[in-house]
Design a protein around this motif. Sequence first.
Motif, PDB file in Angstrom:
ATOM      1  N   GLU A 109       0.804  -1.565   0.030  1.00 36.71           N
ATOM      2  CA  GLU A 109      -0.273   0.101   0.185  1.00 36.71           C
ATOM      3  C   GLU A 109       0.804   1.224   0.211  1.00 36.71           C
ATOM      4  OE1 GLU A 109      -3.611   1.838   2.511  1.00 36.71           O
ATOM      5  OE2 GLU A 109      -2.199   0.492   3.694  1.00 36.71           O
ATOM      6  N   GLY A 165      -2.004   5.609  -0.446  1.00 37.24           N
ATOM      7  CA  GLY A 165      -3.430   4.824  -0.137  1.00 37.24           C
ATOM      8  C   GLY A 165      -3.931   3.954  -1.653  1.00 37.24           C
ATOM      9  N   ARG A 166      -3.034   3.100  -1.809  1.00 40.79           N
ATOM     10  CA  ARG A 166      -3.572   2.783  -3.409  1.00 40.79           C
ATOM     11  C   ARG A 166      -2.478   1.521  -3.229  1.00 40.79           C
ATOM     12  NH1 ARG A 166      -2.398   4.283  -9.186  1.00 40.79           N
ATOM     13  NH2 ARG A 166      -4.308   2.347  -9.276  1.00 40.79           N
ATOM     14  N   PHE A 167      -3.427   0.301  -3.484  1.00 43.03           N
ATOM     15  CA  PHE A 167      -3.166  -1.197  -3.789  1.00 43.03           C
ATOM     16  C   PHE A 167      -2.828  -1.951  -4.261  1.00 43.03           C
ATOM     17  CE2 PHE A 167      -6.552  -0.741  -0.310  1.00 43.03           C
ATOM     18  CZ  PHE A 167      -5.183  -1.255   0.792  1.00 43.03           C
ATOM     19  N   HIS A 168      -0.952  -2.094  -4.777  1.00 44.79           N
ATOM     20  CA  HIS A 168      -0.311  -2.614  -6.094  1.00 44.79           C
ATOM     21  C   HIS A 168       0.301  -3.834  -5.766  1.00 44.79           C
ATOM     22  CE1 HIS A 168       0.047   1.475  -6.937  1.00 44.79           C
ATOM     23  NE2 HIS A 168       0.814   1.871  -5.842  1.00 44.79           N
TER      24      HIS A 168
END
Length: 160
Positions: free
Chosen positions: A51, A54-57
């Motif tokens: 994370e 604030g974004r998941f990869h």
Amino acid sequence: MSDRPACYEELEEPQKRGQVTEAILQAAFVVRDVPVLVPTYDNEPYDLVIEVGGRFHRIQCKTAYRKSDGTVAFETVSTRRRRDGYDRRGYDDRAEYFAVYDPINDNRYLIPVSEAATGKMEIRFREPKNGQRVGINWDEEYLLEERLETLQNPAQFSGN
């Protein structure tokens, strides 16, 4: 200090090398204060989820191997044995990044799947003897720390 390349050579089973690679890469994210999620099952096309901003990869971990003098390489496809042969699949739409550990130079890379070569990707860490500069994937372009900075501060690196 341990000699990591020698330790890797002593690990004869590819599965063990993969487990060590995943642990080293997971630790590389954790020490940089990047949350890491690990899938419960081992049949996902990714090994970790990070994370950032604030974004998941989704991350597929790979171990680099010596390709030639001054380069390392890693496979950009998964190969599974089937009754009727082998199934080779890329990671498009199944992971966003390759996290690659290079035990030869003790480097960690973060490479977007969309930028990776098909089948195998080479990373050059030493100038080629023929002086070629075009079409080379230089290691400094993919070092994990710098790539994480671009994920954490995308506006700073996009010219905005």
